[in-house]
Scaffold this active site. Structure first.
Site, mmCIF file in Angstrom:
data_model
loop_
_atom_site.group_PDB
_atom_site.id
_atom_site.type_symbol
_atom_site.label_atom_id
_atom_site.label_comp_id
_atom_site.label_asym_id
_atom_site.label_seq_id
_atom_site.Cartn_x
_atom_site.Cartn_y
_atom_site.Cartn_z
ATOM 1 N N GLY A 11 0.772 -1.241 0.000
ATOM 2 C CA GLY A 11 0.000 0.000 0.000
ATOM 3 C C GLY A 11 0.800 1.285 0.000
ATOM 4 N N GLY A 22 3.168 -3.612 -3.996
ATOM 5 C CA GLY A 22 2.832 -3.881 -5.393
ATOM 6 C C GLY A 22 3.159 -2.643 -6.218
ATOM 7 N NE ARG A 41 -4.631 2.136 -10.657
ATOM 8 C CZ ARG A 41 -4.465 3.319 -10.148
ATOM 9 N NH1 ARG A 41 -4.129 4.331 -10.915
ATOM 10 N NH2 ARG A 41 -4.631 3.522 -8.871
ATOM 11 C CE1 TYR A 76 -9.987 0.443 -7.707
ATOM 12 C CE2 TYR A 76 -8.539 0.595 -9.604
ATOM 13 C CZ TYR A 76 -9.170 -0.159 -8.641
ATOM 14 O OH TYR A 76 -8.972 -1.518 -8.609
ATOM 15 C CB CYS A 97 -19.895 0.520 -26.997
ATOM 16 S SG CYS A 97 -20.014 -0.696 -25.682
ATOM 17 C CD GLU A 98 -19.686 0.809 -20.381
ATOM 18 O OE1 GLU A 98 -20.093 1.332 -19.341
ATOM 19 O OE2 GLU A 98 -19.672 -0.419 -20.583
ATOM 20 C CE1 TYR A 154 -3.097 -4.380 -8.023
ATOM 21 C CE2 TYR A 154 -1.984 -2.293 -7.638
ATOM 22 C CZ TYR A 154 -2.311 -3.562 -7.229
ATOM 23 O OH TYR A 154 -1.856 -4.017 -6.025
HETATM 24 N N1 LLP Z 1 -1.058 -7.069 0.024
HETATM 25 C C1 LLP Z 1 -2.368 -7.311 -0.033
HETATM 26 C C2 LLP Z 1 -2.941 -8.305 0.868
HETATM 27 C C3 LLP Z 1 -3.173 -6.613 -0.938
HETATM 28 O O1 LLP Z 1 -4.477 -6.846 -0.987
HETATM 29 C C4 LLP Z 1 -2.582 -5.669 -1.813
HETATM 30 C C5 LLP Z 1 -3.393 -4.934 -2.784
HETATM 31 C C6 LLP Z 1 -1.196 -5.453 -1.735
HETATM 32 C C7 LLP Z 1 -0.468 -6.177 -0.790
HETATM 33 C C8 LLP Z 1 -0.483 -4.486 -2.620
HETATM 34 O O2 LLP Z 1 -0.955 -3.191 -2.508
HETATM 35 P P1 LLP Z 1 -0.167 -2.025 -3.284
HETATM 36 O O3 LLP Z 1 1.218 -1.952 -2.707
HETATM 37 O O4 LLP Z 1 -0.114 -2.388 -4.724
HETATM 38 O O5 LLP Z 1 -0.961 -0.793 -3.077
HETATM 39 N N2 LLP Z 1 -6.356 -2.151 -8.342
HETATM 40 C C9 LLP Z 1 -6.159 -1.077 -7.371
HETATM 41 C C10 LLP Z 1 -5.299 -1.498 -6.215
HETATM 42 C C11 LLP Z 1 -5.885 -2.659 -5.463
HETATM 43 C C12 LLP Z 1 -4.979 -3.223 -4.425
HETATM 44 C C13 LLP Z 1 -5.502 -4.517 -3.904
HETATM 45 N N3 LLP Z 1 -4.641 -5.129 -2.937
HETATM 46 C C14 LLP Z 1 -5.567 0.128 -8.102
HETATM 47 O O6 LLP Z 1 -5.330 0.051 -9.304
HETATM 48 O O7 LLP Z 1 -5.378 1.165 -7.480
#
Ligand code: LLP
Length: 414
Positions: free
Chosen positions: A225, A276, A313, A317, A343-344, A371
């Site tokens: 995160g 991530g 995204r 979001y 188409c939307e 993502y």
């Molecule tokens: N660990 C767990 C258990 C998670 O659920 C996630 C992300 C991460 C680590 C990694 O989080 P990060 O460092 O990438 O923020 N699709 C969304 C983000 C969804 C994240 C879901 N879980 C976006 O594009 O912003």
């Protein structure tokens, strides 16, 4: 390594667009390495391990690269686990943080020998019945902390489906007592895009209260995160400050309680993180080409050869991605709405200032590594984009664009 060296130039991105066609995802390996080095440098001298949350981008070449620079991997499905194994990660460096999955997947993960985090009492009980003390297991807790860029990516708050609420710890302990479960780690993940390092410290403090209750604990896992700068002046999570505050939190706890907070056998706990976005967001560029310009009273629309089927995204979001007209970097800045060809309603950016755009220009979306491709689809029966990895100055195609056969591949024609 300077900032300059880890940016791909607009001129180079144009040549990639011409060579491989558009829409195109491009990833820059050295940027991933730079981000990983920020983590390991800040936490050097501490007992901390990083697991790349591969849900952000699972191309097997990215996984192999991440492995080559020394990180472990965090998976969110059994198929991600299998991809990580395929990429060469040994099972003990693969973490499977599951959510709401059937117990059969947990059994499969156990058979593969990976580290497992369980996020429900129900699966924890089944795990206890089947494996007892024989296989270590982690527990994902819901800390009841609200944090994250927006509600859709906040996972630790008190209305979230994720994890076992901390107020149900007694129930976890009852299962430990009943089945002799060997709880090796406690996990929390509060959300994505968290800039405030105190959120992580708050998480640690919640865990500190619980740690003494778990006698076989070895690790605490603070999830992922970390924030990355989507907007020009956003900034990212200050990892150096995070490292200092994590260390400080352990030291404070020791001084208040007269002894350090340790795991099983009095050994210091190892801290885990699961970044991530932090590792792969900025390494990614999404290159599109302008199909159509349309002047209206409301806006001047720029329609590119893509849509939310390739980069969801912004629509999903309200996420901001910096967009540049790399074909006309000195053109007069004008205001545009950048849209897709779906188409939307399919808006990438509304009322955005961009150097004058003409049909045929290449527009690049920055920060598209995390993502981006990973959440793409074949909506409108369009092809998923190709992916290219730039490593040591050479560009490698790492996924070809879909073909018409791909659209029919799994269909059964009666
Ligand atoms: N660990 C767990 C258990 C998670 O659920 C996630 C992300 C991460 C680590 C990694 O989080 P990060 O460092 O990438 O923020 N699709 C969304 C983000 C969804 C994240 C879901 N879980 C976006 O594009 O912003």
């Amino acid at each position: 390594m300077s900032q300059q060296e880890t940016q791909l130039s607009p001129e180079y991105l144009i040549t990639l667009g011409q060579q491989f066609g558009t829409p195109l995802y491009v990833y820059h390996a050295e940027k991933i390495k730079e981000q990983y080095a920020k983590l390991t440098t800040a936490f050097r001298g501490t007992n901390t391990v990083f697991f790349y949350a591969c849900k952000a981008l699972t191309n097997v070449n990215i996984l192999r690269y991440i492995y080559s620079i020394g990180a472990n991997v965090d998976c969110s499905s059994i198929n991600e686990v299998k991809l990580a194994l395929h990429a060469g990660f040994p099972p003990q460096r693969i973490l499977y943080t599951s959510n709401g999955i059937g117990f059969d997947e947990i059994v499969e993960a156990q058979a593969l020998g990976v580290i497992i985090n369980i996020d429900s009492l129900s699966n924890l009980e089944k795990f206890g019945q089947k494996f007892g003390h024989s296989y270590p297991v982690g527990v994902r807790l819901r800390p009841n902390i609200m944090a994250g860029g927006n509600l859709k990516i906040s996972t630790g708050h008190d209305k979230s489906k994720f994890g076992i609420p901390v107020d149900q710890t007694d129930k976890i302990l009852a299962l430990v007592g009943k089945y002799g479960l060997r709880i090796a780690d406690l996990h929390i993940h509060t959300g994505s895009e968290i800039k405030d390092v105190d959120v992580f410290v708050k998480g640690i403090e919640i865990l500190f209260d619980l740690i003494p209750k778990f006698k076989e604990l070895q690790f605490i896992d603070l999830g992922g995160g970390f924030k990355v700068p989507y907007k020009e002046h956003d900034g990212e999570t200050n990892i150096t400050e995070l490292a200092q505050k994590v260390e400080q939190a352990f030291a404070n706890h020791a001084s208040v309680n007269g002894s350090p907070v340790n795991g099983s056998g009095g050994r210091p706990l190892q801290v885990w993180f699961e970044p991530g976005k932090f590792l792969v967001s900025e390494c990614g560029y999404f290159i599109t080409k302008v199909n159509v310009m349309k002047d209206t009273d409301a806006a001047t629309f720029v329609s590119v050869d893509s849509g939310f089927n390739h980069l969801i995204r912004p629509m999903f979001y309200d996420a901001y991605h910096r967009i540049e007209n790399i074909s006309n970097p000195t053109g007069a800045p004008k205001r545009y709405s950048v849209v897709g060809n779906i188409c939307e309603t399919d808006t990438f950016a509304w009322d955005r200032t961009i150097n004058e755009v003409r049909e045929g220009d290449y527009l690049v979306f920055y920060n598209a590594g995390a993502y981006g491709f990973e959440m793409s689809s074949n909506f409108n029966s369009r092809y998923k984009p190709a992916e290219v990895l730039v490593k040591e100055g050479a560009a490698h195609l790492i996924r070809r664009r879909d073909t018409f056969e791909d659209l029919l591949r799994n269909q059964i024609e009666l």
